[in-house]
Structures are given as C-alpha cells and as structure tokens.
Write an enzyme that holds these catalytic residues in place. Structure first.
Site, short mmCIF file in Angstrom:
data_model
loop_
_atom_site.label_atom_id
_atom_site.label_comp_id
_atom_site.label_asym_id
_atom_site.label_seq_id
_atom_site.Cartn_x
_atom_site.Cartn_y
_atom_site.Cartn_z
N MET D 1 -26.77 0.84 -37.71
CA MET D 1 -25.88 0.07 -38.56
C MET D 1 -25.69 0.65 -39.95
O MET D 1 -24.93 0.10 -40.73
CB MET D 1 -26.45 -1.33 -38.73
N PRO D 2 -26.39 1.75 -40.28
CA PRO D 2 -26.23 2.25 -41.65
C PRO D 2 -24.79 2.69 -41.92
O PRO D 2 -24.03 2.99 -41.00
CB PRO D 2 -27.17 3.46 -41.70
N TYR D 3 -24.47 2.74 -43.21
CA TYR D 3 -23.18 3.25 -43.66
C TYR D 3 -23.46 4.34 -44.68
O TYR D 3 -24.17 4.10 -45.67
CB TYR D 3 -22.36 2.11 -44.30
N THR D 40 -23.89 3.67 -36.49
CA THR D 40 -23.99 4.34 -37.79
C THR D 40 -22.63 4.94 -38.16
O THR D 40 -22.05 5.68 -37.37
CB THR D 40 -25.07 5.43 -37.75
N VAL D 41 -22.16 4.59 -39.33
CA VAL D 41 -20.84 5.02 -39.79
C VAL D 41 -20.99 6.03 -40.93
O VAL D 41 -21.80 5.82 -41.83
CB VAL D 41 -20.02 3.79 -40.28
#
Lengths: 67, 67, 67, 67, 67, 67
Positions: D1-3, D40-41
């Site tokens: 889920m990190p950006y 992860t984006v």
C-alpha cells in the site's frame, strides 16, 4: 480551506470530467466536515503512464497486456 | 535541507519570475530559520487552469467570467 | 490561489517563526506574480529527523556528528 | 500500500530508466518493510529545469555553468 | 489506481468522518472516471492550525478572531 | 538533486528501517540515473491507519479483519 490533490494517469480525461472531479471533491468536504467551499482548492495531476507504476510495473506495460 | 513546493496555475509565468520565486523562497528559509541555502530545494509546479479548482469550479471557467 | 508547501525538519520551530514563513511565502507570490493573498494557502510540514534523509543518511545521525 | 513519489529534473530520462526506478522503489519497500508490491504505487514527476531550484538558483542556470 | 490526498486542519476530525472522506473520494473516482476502487488510495493529512496559513496568516490566529 | 517522498502507514517502523529506506532510495537514483547523492533528499511520511484508505476503506478496519 482544505486542499485536495487528485493524481490520475493521463489517458484522455476531458475538461468536463475534471470539472466533475473538482465539484465532487469540494462538495465532499462540505458534506462531511462543513468546510467552506470558497477556499477549498482541488488540484488534478495527470501523470504519463510511463511515469506511474503499480505492482512494480509501468502502467504503459500493463495497458499493453490489456489491464 | 528544506523542500519548498510552489503550485501555481500555468498562465505565462516567465523564467525570470520563476528565478525570483526560487531565490525568494530560499532566502525566506535562511532569514526565518537560518537554513543552509546550498541544500534548499524549490520545485515549482505549473498546473493547467482546467486542472485547478477553487470554490468547486475550474479556474478556466472563472477566467472566462473575468475573475 | 497558489498553494505553497514548506517541508522542514522538526527541530523546535516556534509558532512565531511559522507565522513569518506563512506571511513571507504569501508576500513572495504577491510580489513576483501579483497573486491574490486571500486565496493563497501555505502548509508547513515538520518532519522528524529520523524520517528525513540527505546524502543517503538520516538527519538524526548527521546531527549527532554535529552537522 | 505504500506510495512513493520521485521528483527529478526533466533531462531525457528514458522509459526504460523509469521502469527501473519503479521496480527498484517497489522492491525496496518489499525488502525493508515486507510491503505488498501489488498495491504499491510509484509516481515519477519530471520537472523542467527552469522550475527546479537549489541553492537559490534555477537548475537551468547551473547547467549552463556546467554543474 | 488513483491517488487522492486530502489536507485539512487538525481540529477534531473523527475516525467516522475520515472513513466517509475515504469512501466518498474513492466513489467519486469510480463515478466520474470508472476507476478501479481496489487500487485507489486516499491519504488524509491533518495539519496543526499553527502550520496552515491562508491570506498570509496562521489559521490559529484566524480561529482566535472567530473565523 | 532528486526528491523522494515515501508514504507508509504508521505501524511500528523502526529508525533502522527508515535508515535503510533512505539509503536504498538514494542509491537507486545513483544507480539508475547517476544522480549526486549529496543533494538527494528522502522524506518519509508515516500516516495513521485511520487516515489511509484503500478500496474505499480505512486501513484500520482492514487490519481488524486481518488484512
């Protein structure tokens, strides 16, 4: 006074669609938090599909595979 | 070491004006907090008026009405 | 209508210093671009020194070495 | 889920280099924090050298002096 | 895949209100652009009123005057 | 001169892990683009799980369901 930033891939979003994003995001802050729309700012960033990655991969390549 | 991001609408800002924004923002951090200018970064984002909203409305439309 | 984001390390910045950063950044946009201060937004982010890196190293460690 | 957002100057970065930045940043979050790469984006912003300042000066001018 | 960042002042926003902001912003991107909600990310930043300025002034001071 | 921002949920990330993120992200820009590490900045934002949404839902609630 809220500031809302919407980042999306650059894939033919129309001016009308951007207007709806701006109106909708502003209204959301009014509805949920009672914010003043007059000083609510919305900025939309359109990002080239070469510059956006998910799952470790460029969106350009995912689109080539039909995803 | 500060990082300063200035977002403005894309409406004919000149290279000279950008240079003044960069110099001024860097100097502000020196004057107020004694920061080292050598590692102070300023990034200016110019945003299309279709992509910037205030008061729930695109800047493009506000400009058409002379605002 | 500009939006200015100032990121600095969290190291005892006072409310008065923040007020000067806000006033100074707003005035800079008035002076250089003739922007309307009434809708100019400034947001200051204070970042823990463990969470800020430069030259590949945490600021916390640099401070321990007197830098 | 990190950006993860990577801002660099717009100076001829290739699609292949962008793919490596996206893959590498995603892998870093997997290796260090065990994050799920699927959500992860990574977004890469390329900024004109007129719009990027360091040490109070536009990168454009620094490049002219060979820096 | 969109990324939405909502910045508001830290003034007692509840977990329930944050949940409504997240749901509403995600739905907006579904409705207007047909985006996939599964990979739509919303991040809410709450900013101390000392760290938010508008019209060149800290929000803290505006609140003291009843604005 | 690159600027890298890593946003993750606030869930017990250690100072050592942050140091590895900073070192790794900086090295990535050196390896792929030949950037100068001395002026490469990395900022890590830790975001409360109430303030991070994916799939229209707060991470807090997803964690409660074991996701």
């Amino acid at each position: 006074m809220p500031y809302i930033n919407i980042k999306i891939t650059r894939e033919g979003v129309t001016a009308e669609q951007k207007a709806r994003l701006i109106a909708g995001a502003t209204q959301l802050l009014v509805d949920v938090l009672g914010k003043n729309p007059a000083t609510t700012v919305v900025v939309i960033d359109e990002v080239d599909t070469d510059n956006w990655g998910i799952a470790g991969e460029q969106v350009t390549r995912r689109r080539e595979r039909g995803r």
